[in-house]
Design an enzyme around this catalytic site. Sequence first.
Site, PDB file in Angstrom:
ATOM      1  N   ASP A  53       5.185 -13.504 -20.093  1.00  0.00           N
ATOM      2  CA  ASP A  53       5.678 -12.193 -19.692  1.00  0.00           C
ATOM      3  C   ASP A  53       6.746 -11.727 -20.676  1.00  0.00           C
ATOM      4  O   ASP A  53       7.777 -12.382 -20.844  1.00  0.00           O
ATOM      5  CB  ASP A  53       6.259 -12.309 -18.283  1.00  0.00           C
ATOM      6  N   THR A  86       5.188  -4.781 -20.829  1.00  0.00           N
ATOM      7  CA  THR A  86       6.447  -5.018 -21.544  1.00  0.00           C
ATOM      8  C   THR A  86       6.189  -5.537 -22.957  1.00  0.00           C
ATOM      9  O   THR A  86       6.850  -5.124 -23.900  1.00  0.00           O
ATOM     10  CB  THR A  86       7.356  -6.006 -20.787  1.00  0.00           C
ATOM     11  N   THR A  87       5.211  -6.422 -23.079  1.00  0.00           N
ATOM     12  CA  THR A  87       4.914  -6.974 -24.402  1.00  0.00           C
ATOM     13  C   THR A  87       4.406  -5.859 -25.319  1.00  0.00           C
ATOM     14  O   THR A  87       4.870  -5.719 -26.460  1.00  0.00           O
ATOM     15  CB  THR A  87       3.853  -8.086 -24.278  1.00  0.00           C
TER      16      THR A  87
END
Length: 537
Positions: A53, A86-87
Site C-alpha cells: 500500500d 496512492t501508489t
Amino acid sequence: MKEGSTRSRGHDAQHTNIMAAKIVAETVKSCLGPKGMDKMLVDSFGDVTITSDGRTILDEMDIQHPAAKMMVEVAKTQDNEAGDGTTTAVIIAGELLSKSEDLIDKNIHPTIIIDGYKKASEKALETIEKIAIPVDLKTTEQLKKAAMTSMASKLVAEQREHLAELAVKAILAVAGKDDGKYRADVEDVKVEKKPGESLRETRLIQGIVLDKEVAHSGMPKRIEKAKIALLDASLEIEKTEFDAKINIENPDQMEAFLKQEEQMMRDMVDKITAAGANVVLCQKGIDDMVQHFLARKSILAVRRIKKSDMEKLAKATGGNITSNLDSINSKDLGYADLVEERKIGDDKMTFIEGCRHPKSVTILIRGGTERIVDEAERSIHDALCVVRDIVEEPKILAGGGAPELEASRVIRKYAETLPGREQLAVKAYAEALEVIPITLSENAGLDPIDILSNLRSKHEENQTWAGIEVQTGKIQDMFKANVFEPISVKKQIIRSATEASSLILKIDDVIASGKMKTPPPGAGGPPGGEYPGAEGY
Ligand SMILES: Nc1ncnc2c1ncn2[C@@H]1O[C@H](COP(=O)(O)OP(=O)(O)OP(=O)(O)O)[C@@H](O)[C@H]1O
Ligand SMILES: [Mg+2]
C-alpha cells in the site's frame, strides 16, 4: 542567516527537489499493480509491516527531505480523499517532475511548465469524465468487481472475491440517501481483527463487535433483548486527587468506613437496575466489588471500551452515553436483540447484534498471522473506499493503464493546437501519464516498449479501453478483463499529482536553518542562540 543555515537557489534547488521527489516515486514503483511486489518495513522498535500500500509504505519510511515529504503528502491526500490509488498518484507526480527536468534543461521556465501541466490536467479530467461508464446501483456486480480490482494488487488477492463481497455488503448497509444522492461513511463500518483461522473466515456481523470480554466470570455471557446502559463514567470510588488522610481510631470506624464504600457501590448498581438496564457498556473502569454486585443482578458488563467504539455503540443501539449515574433513566438505554461474549481464537470478544439502528456493521478479519491480518485490514479499507466512491459517484473506468493512455492521446492532440513552449509542457504531461501502463508491464516482467507502442496504436484506432492485462500479459479490453476502478479515484490521482508537481516546481529557493547547536564551552549565551564567532552568510 544563522550559522549552519544552508541555501540553494535556482536550478540547483529545483534539481535537488525534483531528485528527492523522484526517488520517492521510484521506491513505490515496484509495488504497482497485481504483479507488483510487497515491501517489508521495519520500524525503530523492530516491528515489521509487510505491505504494498503506497500510503503505508511512505508513512512508515522516515522521510526527511522537504520535497520528498511533499510526495508523502500526495499519498496522504489521495488516501483521505479517495482511499485507493496512492501508489499511482505518487508515481505520476514523480514522472511529471522527471519530465519537467528535461524541459527546464531546455530553458523552459517552470511557470510555463506549471501552466501547461494545469491545462493538460484539465483535459485529462475532461477525458476521464467523458469515457466513464455510469453504474446502475440496483445491482452490486460492478461494485464487487471494483472492490476486487482494488484488492488484486494486495497480499490478500487470493481471497478477494469473498472479501469484496463483504466490503460491498458493509458499505451498502451503512449508505443512506441525502438530497437524492447516496452517502456512505467508511468510518461507520467497524473493522476488528483477530489472528487465527484463515482469511476465508472473515465475516460481516450485523452489529458491533468489541475486542473485550465480559468483566466478571459470574456475569451472564449472553443477554437477549438487551437494554444497554452506555457509561463514560467509571464505576469506582473515585480517589482524591491529593493524598488524603483519615484518622481511624477504632475497628468500628474502620468497619463503618468500608460499609460506607460498599454502600456507595451498591447505590451505583441500584441506579443502573432502576433504569432497567441488563447490560452495562462502560468506557472507564469498573471496581471489582461493583462487578460482583452487577453479576449478582445478572447484568452483563464490559469495561474500558474505546471512546470511538462508545460513539458507534450509541449510534447503533440508539442509547445516550451517560456520564452521571444519578441522571440515568430508561430513555438513555440502548437496545440490541442480543449481547453475547464469544470465543474467537484464544480471546473472547463481545458481540452486540440486532441493534435498534440496523446501519451498524462490523467486519471481523481473521487470518493466519498478525501480518496477514494487518495487511487484510489495509486492503479492506481500500475496498471499502472504492465501493463508497462508486456509491457516491456512480461512474467507473476500466484499469490496466487504459484511461491513462486515452487521456494521454487526447492531451497530445490538444498540444498540437498550442504555441511552442507550452506545447512541449502539455506533451510532457501526456508522456508522463504513460508511466502507468509502462510500470504495470515492467512489474509483470513484460516488455514495456513493445506494449506501449502497441497500446498507443490501439488507442489511435479508438479502442478506448485497450490496456495491459497483467495476469495474462495480453493487451485487451480492460472492461472485458473485469478490471474496474471508480472515477473519483482517477480524478483525485490527476489532481493530487498535478498539484504536487506544480508545488515542487514553483520552488526556486530553499533556505534551511541549521540544526540547533550548543555554544562552545565558555562562549555563553543560550543554546541555539547566536554566540560570539557565529558566522552567518
Ligand atoms: N488484472 C490487471 N491487469 C492490469 N492492471 C491491473 C489489473 N488489476 C489492477 N490493475 C491496475 O493496477 C493499478 C492499481 O495498483 P495498486 O492497487 O497496486 O496501486 P494504487 O491503487 O495506485 O495504490 P494503493 O492501492 O497502494 O493505494 C491500477 O492502475 C489498476 O488498473
Ligand atoms: Mg489500489
